[in-house]
Write a protein that holds these residues in place. Structure first.
Motif, short mmCIF file in Angstrom:
data_model
loop_
_atom_site.label_atom_id
_atom_site.label_comp_id
_atom_site.label_asym_id
_atom_site.label_seq_id
_atom_site.Cartn_x
_atom_site.Cartn_y
_atom_site.Cartn_z
N ASP A 235 -5.34 8.11 9.26
CA ASP A 235 -6.27 9.01 8.59
C ASP A 235 -5.39 9.78 7.61
OD1 ASP A 235 -8.07 10.87 7.65
OD2 ASP A 235 -8.82 11.42 9.63
N VAL A 236 -5.30 9.27 6.38
CA VAL A 236 -4.35 9.80 5.40
C VAL A 236 -5.05 10.15 4.09
CG1 VAL A 236 -2.42 8.52 6.41
CG2 VAL A 236 -3.72 7.49 4.54
N ARG A 237 -4.37 10.95 3.30
CA ARG A 237 -4.88 11.33 1.98
C ARG A 237 -3.82 11.05 0.92
NH1 ARG A 237 -9.59 13.82 1.40
NH2 ARG A 237 -10.51 14.76 3.22
N GLY A 238 -4.30 10.60 -0.23
CA GLY A 238 -3.43 10.38 -1.38
C GLY A 238 -2.98 8.94 -1.53
N ARG A 239 -2.68 8.60 -2.78
CA ARG A 239 -2.26 7.23 -3.09
C ARG A 239 -0.97 6.84 -2.39
NH1 ARG A 239 -3.09 7.52 -9.32
NH2 ARG A 239 -5.30 7.08 -9.46
N ALA A 240 -0.01 7.76 -2.32
CA ALA A 240 1.28 7.43 -1.70
C ALA A 240 1.08 7.08 -0.23
CB ALA A 240 2.26 8.59 -1.85
N ALA A 241 0.27 7.84 0.48
CA ALA A 241 0.01 7.55 1.89
C ALA A 241 -0.80 6.26 2.05
CB ALA A 241 -0.73 8.73 2.53
N PHE A 242 -1.71 6.02 1.14
CA PHE A 242 -2.50 4.78 1.15
C PHE A 242 -1.57 3.58 0.95
CE2 PHE A 242 -5.90 2.22 -1.31
CZ PHE A 242 -6.47 1.72 -0.15
N ARG A 243 -0.68 3.67 -0.02
CA ARG A 243 0.31 2.61 -0.28
C ARG A 243 1.21 2.41 0.95
NH1 ARG A 243 2.25 4.47 -4.68
NH2 ARG A 243 1.15 3.06 -6.10
N LYS B 238 -7.36 -10.06 -5.48
CA LYS B 238 -5.95 -9.72 -5.64
C LYS B 238 -5.33 -9.29 -4.31
CE LYS B 238 -6.39 -8.35 -10.47
NZ LYS B 238 -6.37 -7.21 -11.40
N VAL B 239 -6.04 -8.45 -3.58
CA VAL B 239 -5.54 -7.99 -2.28
C VAL B 239 -5.36 -9.20 -1.35
CG1 VAL B 239 -6.12 -6.65 -0.22
CG2 VAL B 239 -6.47 -5.66 -2.50
N GLY B 240 -6.30 -10.11 -1.37
CA GLY B 240 -6.21 -11.31 -0.54
C GLY B 240 -5.01 -12.18 -0.85
N GLU B 241 -4.51 -12.06 -2.08
CA GLU B 241 -3.32 -12.81 -2.49
C GLU B 241 -2.04 -12.01 -2.19
OE1 GLU B 241 -4.22 -13.35 -6.60
OE2 GLU B 241 -5.70 -14.93 -6.20
N GLY B 242 -2.20 -10.86 -1.56
CA GLY B 242 -1.04 -10.05 -1.20
C GLY B 242 -0.72 -8.93 -2.18
N ASP B 243 -1.54 -8.76 -3.22
CA ASP B 243 -1.31 -7.71 -4.21
C ASP B 243 -2.05 -6.44 -3.78
OD1 ASP B 243 -1.00 -6.06 -6.39
OD2 ASP B 243 -2.16 -7.31 -7.78
N TYR B 244 -1.46 -5.70 -2.84
CA TYR B 244 -2.09 -4.49 -2.33
C TYR B 244 -2.10 -3.37 -3.35
CZ TYR B 244 -1.85 -7.18 1.88
OH TYR B 244 -2.01 -8.19 2.79
N GLU B 245 -1.26 -3.48 -4.36
CA GLU B 245 -1.26 -2.48 -5.42
C GLU B 245 -2.59 -2.45 -6.16
OE1 GLU B 245 0.80 0.03 -6.36
OE2 GLU B 245 1.93 -0.45 -4.57
N ALA B 246 -3.33 -3.56 -6.14
CA ALA B 246 -4.65 -3.58 -6.79
C ALA B 246 -5.58 -2.57 -6.13
CB ALA B 246 -5.25 -4.98 -6.72
#
Length: 132
Positions: free
Chosen positions: A41-49, A11-19
């Motif tokens: 170097d981040v923490r949390g889903r929001a920073a990851f997104r 999914k990520v390879g298809e551009g779906d980074y939300e996966a």
């Protein structure tokens, strides 16, 4: 667990980074090693997104392709090693080819720690060619 990681990377390879974000624990720690515009170097889903948003803004059209996955451990402490190809065409029309390695810790199927190491010399050269 390898099948879950493979499915997510497809999914990520298809551009779906939300996966990838969906697989992350709320307090995930994400590190993209290197002193580049994408270093993190981040923490949390929001920073990851937000990192994925930055990645797609800086390198639109560049995709992450799964090469191999190795996983082991117990469900409460699974270690996963991933080999990735990073491929695409940069905004200036030049091809981009790189390799990255990922080391992930999963707890009960949730990503709690994610470290990505890409060839930073190749990445930095590409990022310096492009407007910020």
């Amino acid at each position: 667990m390898r099948s879950v990681v493979r499915r997510t990377w497809r999914k990520v390879g298809e551009g779906d980074y939300e996966a990838a974000v969906a697989m992350a624990a709320p307090d995930v720690r994400f590190r993209f090693v290197g002193d580049t515009a994408l270093g993190a170097d981040v923490r949390g889903r929001a920073a990851f997104r937000a990192w994925f948003v930055r990645f797609t803004e800086r390198l639109p059209g560049v995709r992450l392709e799964l090469v191999d996955v190795v996983a082991g451990g117990w469900p409460w402490n699974t270690r996963v090693a991933v080999c990735l190809r990073v491929v695409g065409t940069l905004r200036d029309g030049t091809p981009y080819r790189n390799v990255a390695m990922q080391w992930v810790t999963l707890r009960w199927g949730r990503m709690v720690d994610d470290v990505v190491v890409e060839d930073t010399l190749t990445l930095d050269a590409a990022l310096r060619r492009l407007p910020a």
